[in-house]
Design an enzyme around this catalytic site. Structure first.
Site, PDB file in Angstrom:
ATOM      1  N   CYS A  77      52.161  72.120  46.960  1.00 15.02           N
ATOM      2  CA  CYS A  77      52.163  71.670  45.869  1.00 15.02           C
ATOM      3  C   CYS A  77      53.530  72.042  45.123  1.00 15.02           C
ATOM      4  CB  CYS A  77      51.104  72.328  44.809  1.00 15.02           C
ATOM      5  SG  CYS A  77      51.119  71.800  43.167  1.00 15.02           S
ATOM      6  N   LEU A  78      54.229  71.030  44.606  1.00 14.12           N
ATOM      7  CA  LEU A  78      55.563  71.097  44.038  1.00 14.12           C
ATOM      8  C   LEU A  78      55.671  72.017  43.239  1.00 14.12           C
ATOM      9  CD1 LEU A  78      56.779  67.302  44.091  1.00 14.12           C
ATOM     10  CD2 LEU A  78      57.474  69.118  45.951  1.00 14.12           C
TER      11      LEU A  78
ATOM     12  N   GLY B   4      53.067  63.622  46.250  1.00 10.97           N
ATOM     13  CA  GLY B   4      52.290  63.153  44.854  1.00 10.97           C
ATOM     14  C   GLY B   4      52.778  63.942  43.898  1.00 10.97           C
TER      15      GLY B   4
ATOM     16  N   HIS C  18      45.337  67.584  39.282  1.00  7.60           N
ATOM     17  CA  HIS C  18      46.107  68.001  38.485  1.00  7.60           C
ATOM     18  C   HIS C  18      45.999  67.201  36.945  1.00  7.60           C
ATOM     19  CE1 HIS C  18      49.495  70.296  40.188  1.00  7.60           C
ATOM     20  NE2 HIS C  18      49.683  69.370  41.014  1.00  7.60           N
TER      21      HIS C  18
ATOM     22  N   GLN D 128      52.910  67.955  35.709  1.00  7.41           N
ATOM     23  CA  GLN D 128      54.109  68.552  36.557  1.00  7.41           C
ATOM     24  C   GLN D 128      55.717  68.320  36.081  1.00  7.41           C
ATOM     25  OE1 GLN D 128      52.320  67.279  40.525  1.00  7.41           O
ATOM     26  NE2 GLN D 128      53.149  69.259  40.945  1.00  7.41           N
TER      27      GLN D 128
ATOM     28  N   HIS E  81      44.163  66.010  45.159  1.00  8.45           N
ATOM     29  CA  HIS E  81      45.167  66.727  44.690  1.00  8.45           C
ATOM     30  C   HIS E  81      45.721  66.406  43.128  1.00  8.45           C
ATOM     31  CE1 HIS E  81      48.283  70.146  45.316  1.00  8.45           C
ATOM     32  NE2 HIS E  81      48.723  69.355  44.293  1.00  8.45           N
ATOM     33  N   GLU E  82      46.003  65.086  43.463  1.00  9.26           N
ATOM     34  CA  GLU E  82      46.680  64.638  41.993  1.00  9.26           C
ATOM     35  C   GLU E  82      45.818  64.348  40.890  1.00  9.26           C
ATOM     36  OE1 GLU E  82      49.676  65.111  41.865  1.00  9.26           O
ATOM     37  OE2 GLU E  82      50.069  65.512  44.077  1.00  9.26           O
TER      38      GLU E  82
HETATM   39 ZN    ZN Z   1      50.285  69.833  43.020  1.00 11.41          ZN
END
Ligand code: ZN
Length: 181
Positions: free
Chosen positions: A103-104, A45, A149, A50, A145-146
């Protein structure tokens, strides 16, 4: 085009995303670039914050993850990944489970996070359709999670205090590295 992924310490990650009122070529290009960026990074995701855009836009794809099951229905029917969702809102199921999450924007950090096992998401698509997604398992976790964000919330905010303490030095280092960029 691959975009650079913003890391912890970048203030954009704390910005709440603006609603997308109109899907124009910029939004379509951004979504396409986000998909390419997510796939290249082996992520499941990615949120617009991000890649430096405070917008209510996220992309997801859990189809390559075989050891952590998911279910998904889109408007009551099975549907294919990836998902591109605009202006999503969540209804959380009551039952929660703990599961591993990364998480990226936080390289090298994974943590156990409590999330609802099943959820319902209302969102819009790039075609301007309203859709309802019922999800469970890994996809439900990734969606929570997204959507966090998109509201400026990070998975470290969902860690229990002992877990957060165990990652404290890595988090501090990451913030310093980001500040140097
Ligand atoms: Zn993340």
């Amino acid at each position: 085009m691959r975009l650079s992924i913003r890391k912890y310490g970048d203030p954009i990650l704390r910005a709440k995303g603006k609603r997308i009122e109109e899907v124009d070529d910029n939004v379509r290009a951004l979504a396409e670039n986000m998909l390419e960026t997510m796939h290249a990074a082996n992520g499941v995701g990615l949120a617009a914050q991000q890649v430096g855009q405070a917008l209510q836009l996220t992309v997801l794809d859990v189809s390559q993850i075989e050891d952590r099951p998911s279910t998904m229905k889109l408007d009551g029917k099975p549907a294919a990944m990836p998902l591109v969702l605009l202006n999503p809102t969540l209804r959380l199921g009551e039952e929660k489970e703990s599961g591993s999450e990364g998480c990226l924007s936080f390289p090298e950090i994974t943590a156990e996070i409590d999330r609802s096992i099943s959820i319902v998401v209302e969102a819009e698509t790039l075609d301007g359709d309203d859709v309802q997604i019922e999800a469970s398992g890994l996809l439900a976790r990734a969606l929570q999670h997204e959507v966090d964000h998109l509201n400026g919330i990070l998975f470290i905010d969902r860690m229990n205090s002992a877990t957060k303490v165990s990652h404290a030095s890595r988090l501090k280092r990451l913030q310093k590295e980001t500040a140097r960029l």
